[in-house]
Design a protein around this motif. Sequence first.
Motif, short mmCIF file in Angstrom:
data_model
loop_
_atom_site.label_atom_id
_atom_site.label_comp_id
_atom_site.label_asym_id
_atom_site.label_seq_id
_atom_site.Cartn_x
_atom_site.Cartn_y
_atom_site.Cartn_z
N ARG A 61 0.83 -1.21 0.00
CA ARG A 61 0.00 0.00 0.00
C ARG A 61 0.87 1.26 0.00
O ARG A 61 0.64 2.19 -0.78
N LEU A 62 1.90 1.29 0.86
CA LEU A 62 2.77 2.46 0.95
C LEU A 62 3.61 2.63 -0.32
O LEU A 62 3.83 3.75 -0.78
N GLU A 63 4.07 1.53 -0.89
CA GLU A 63 4.84 1.62 -2.13
C GLU A 63 3.99 2.16 -3.29
O GLU A 63 4.46 2.95 -4.10
N LEU A 64 2.73 1.73 -3.36
CA LEU A 64 1.85 2.24 -4.41
C LEU A 64 1.58 3.73 -4.25
O LEU A 64 1.52 4.48 -5.24
N ILE A 65 1.42 4.17 -3.02
CA ILE A 65 1.24 5.60 -2.77
C ILE A 65 2.50 6.36 -3.19
O ILE A 65 2.42 7.40 -3.85
N ALA A 66 3.67 5.83 -2.85
CA ALA A 66 4.93 6.47 -3.23
C ALA A 66 5.07 6.54 -4.74
O ALA A 66 5.47 7.58 -5.29
N GLU A 67 4.74 5.46 -5.45
CA GLU A 67 4.80 5.47 -6.91
C GLU A 67 3.92 6.57 -7.49
O GLU A 67 4.33 7.32 -8.38
N ARG A 68 2.72 6.67 -6.98
CA ARG A 68 1.79 7.68 -7.47
C ARG A 68 2.33 9.09 -7.25
O ARG A 68 2.24 9.94 -8.11
N LYS A 69 2.92 9.31 -6.07
CA LYS A 69 3.44 10.64 -5.78
C LYS A 69 4.63 10.99 -6.69
O LYS A 69 4.76 12.13 -7.12
N VAL A 70 5.47 10.02 -7.01
CA VAL A 70 6.59 10.27 -7.91
C VAL A 70 6.07 10.56 -9.31
O VAL A 70 6.52 11.51 -9.97
N ARG A 71 5.11 9.75 -9.78
CA ARG A 71 4.54 9.99 -11.12
C ARG A 71 3.94 11.39 -11.25
O ARG A 71 4.02 12.02 -12.29
N ARG A 72 3.32 11.84 -10.17
CA ARG A 72 2.69 13.17 -10.17
C ARG A 72 3.68 14.28 -9.79
O ARG A 72 3.29 15.43 -9.66
#
Length: 109
Positions: A61-72
């Motif tokens: 869950r935390l890794e997916l949130i981090a991925e999203r924040k980097v993409r954005r």
Amino acid sequence: MFFSFPPDARWNPNRSAVEFSIGIGEYEGVVRVGRRVFQTLLGDAPTPQRCVEAYYVHRTRLELIAERKVRRRQLTDDGNVEITGRDLRGERGARSPMGSGVELGGIAR
């Protein structure tokens, strides 16, 4: 390109946060999850050890949130990622990043 998350989660006593590395292509950074975020997940005032344990329980869950924040490109001033309670609260009903339409019940915005 794929994100990488080396198995290096650790407690940073100066920031009262669990930190773990993230990388994609040329970008390498640190993701920080503060004690207050873990308090939200655990429901009490967690110790540093319990925060690190909770990181492993909620790692995907935390890794997916981090991925999203980097993409954005939602990075801190030092070019890293900070996951907040708002990221956890805003994830309800988010769609799968694979586009399958499957609800992930726990992915940020």
